[in-house]
Design an enzyme around this catalytic site. Structure first.
Site, PDB file in Angstrom:
ATOM      1  N   GLU A 104     135.270 -14.778  60.351  1.00 47.79           N
ATOM      2  CA  GLU A 104     135.326 -15.733  59.235  1.00 47.79           C
ATOM      3  C   GLU A 104     134.917 -17.142  59.639  1.00 47.79           C
ATOM      4  OE1 GLU A 104     137.882 -14.727  60.932  1.00 47.79           O
ATOM      5  OE2 GLU A 104     139.363 -16.351  61.142  1.00 47.79           O
TER       6      GLU A 104
ATOM      7  N   CYS B 219     142.415 -11.567  65.276  1.00 43.96           N
ATOM      8  CA  CYS B 219     143.141 -12.376  66.264  1.00 43.96           C
ATOM      9  C   CYS B 219     144.645 -12.109  66.175  1.00 43.96           C
ATOM     10  CB  CYS B 219     142.791 -13.842  66.095  1.00 43.96           C
ATOM     11  SG  CYS B 219     143.198 -14.854  67.533  1.00 43.96           S
TER      12      CYS B 219
ATOM     13  N   HIS C  53     136.747 -14.082  65.649  1.00 50.43           N
ATOM     14  CA  HIS C  53     136.942 -14.551  64.274  1.00 50.43           C
ATOM     15  C   HIS C  53     135.648 -14.506  63.461  1.00 50.43           C
ATOM     16  CE1 HIS C  53     141.002 -16.435  64.542  1.00 50.43           C
ATOM     17  NE2 HIS C  53     140.704 -16.527  65.827  1.00 50.43           N
TER      18      HIS C  53
END
Lengths: 76, 221
Positions: free
Chosen positions: B197, B87, B195
Site C-alpha cells: 500500500e 507487516c 507494504h
C-alpha cells in the site's frame, strides 16, 4: 497463589538478542561467556486452587508462542 | 468488492491501506475497530494493517490476535473470505494460527525501513496474479520483527505446495529461505512483511504495490 512462568526460545531457534547480549558482556570485559539465550519471566497472581491445567492452557493460548518458544511453570 | 480494514490500538497503516483499497478498487473499505464482534455483511476482503498494535506487548501481534474481532476474522477466513495481512497484520495472522510460522526479531537487530527487492515466487494466487512469475518487484519494508521462522518440515511443505508467494531478493531480516510472504493452504489468506500500500502512485517512487490490489479486484469483483 502465585505461578511463575518462564518462556524460553526452543533449542535450535536462533536468538539474535541473546547473541547481542553475549557480545555486550564480552565488550564489558567478561571472559568465558560461551552463550546467552534470553527469554521472559511472567509472574501470575492467581486465585487459590487454580488448577495446573488451567495455567498450562494460559501458556499455550497466550503467554508462549509454541511455534518458537517453550514454557515452564512453577507454582508457589 | 466489499472490504473491511481492521483497526487495532496502535495500528498506523490502516488509513494507507484504506486509501489503496479505495483508489484501486473504487470502493472504500469499512473501518472495523478491533472490539467489534461482527464484520460487515457480505465482506469479500478483510485487511489487517501494519503498525505496532498493543505496542508489540508480549510478542508482535500476540495481543491483537486475541481481540474480539479476530474470532470473526478466523471464521470468515475459514469460509473462504480473502484476508490480507501486511507487516503487523502478518504477525497477527501467524499469532492467530491462520498462517504457519512466526516472525521473530530481525537477525541484524535493526529496525529495517527501506525499499527492498522481492521475487514473485507464486503468481497463481488471488493476491499475486497480476505479477509475472519470477519477476523482481520493489516494495518497501518497515519492521523490527520480520524474521520468518518455521521448522524445516513446515518450510519444506510451504515450498512444496507453492505457498511461498514472495521472497526477498536481497538480505533483509534473516528470514528462513528468504520468505517475505506466505499463503494458507486454501489460498485465501496472505501475510507479507512488505507494504504494497506504500507504493501505489508514481509520486511515492513506484507503483509495484498496485498490482496486488488489482489482482484482488479481478478475483473478487
Amino acid at each position: 497463589m502465585k505461578a511463575r512462568v518462564y518462556v524460553t526460545l526452543k533449542p535450535g531457534v536462533l536468538d539474535p538478542q541473546g547473541r547481542a547480549i553475549q557480545h555486550a558482556l564480552e565488550n564489558l570485559g567478561f571472559g568465558g561467556v560461551e552463550g546467552v539465550r534470553q527469554g521472559k519471566f511472567i509472574e501470575l497472581e492467581l486465585a487459590d486452587g487454580t488448577p495446573r491445567e488451567s495455567i498450562d492452557e494460559m501458556c499455550r493460548k497466550l503467554l508462549a508462542n509454541t511455534v518458537i518458544e517453550n514454557f515452564k511453570v512453577e507454582v508457589a | 468488492m466489499k472490504s473491511a480494514v481492521i483497526v487495532f490500538p496502535g495500528s498506523n497503516c490502516d488509513r494507507d491501506l484504506a486509501v489503496a483499497i479505495r483508489d484501486i478498487t473504487g470502493t472504500a473499505p469499512t473501518m472495523v475497530w478491533h472490539r467489534e464482534t461482527s464484520l460487515p455483511e457480505g465482506v469479500d476482503l478483510i485487511a489487517l494493517p501494519g503498525g505496532f498494535s498493543y505496542g508489540d506487548y508480549l510478542r508482535s501481534g500476540a495481543m491483537s490476535a486475541r481481540s474480539p474481532v479476530m474470532a470473526e476474522v478466523i471464521a470468515a477466513a475459514t469460509r473462504g473470505v480473502a484476508v490480507l495481512g501486511v507487516c503487523n497484520g502478518f504477525q497477527v495472522l501467524t499469532e492467530a494460527g491462520l498462517l504457519p510460522g512466526a516472525l521473530m526479531r530481525n537477525a541484524g537487530l535493526d529496525f529495517v525501513c527501506r525499499d527492498v527487492q522481492l521475487t514473485v515466487a507464486n503468481s497463481q494466487t488471488m493476491f499475486s496474479s497480476r505479477y509475472d512469475a519470477g519477476a523482481t518487484i520493489t516494495i518497501p519494508v518497515a519492521h523490527h520483527d520480520g524474521n520468518y521462522f518455521a521448522d524445516a518440515e513446515t518450510l519444506d511443505r510451504l515450498e512444496g505446495e507453492g505457498r511461498v508467494v514472495f521472497r526477498y531478493a536481497e538480505q533483509v531480516n534473516g528470514s528462513a529461505r528468504d520468505i517475505a510472504g506466505v499463503v494458507n493452504a486454501q489460498g485465501n489468506v496472505l501475510g507479507l512483511m512488505p507494504h504494497p500500500e506504500r507504493l501505489i502512485e508514481a509520486e511515492q517512487g513506484g507503483t509495484d504495490g498496485r498490482r496486488m490490489f488489482e489482482a484482488l479486484l479481478a478475483a473478487l469483483g
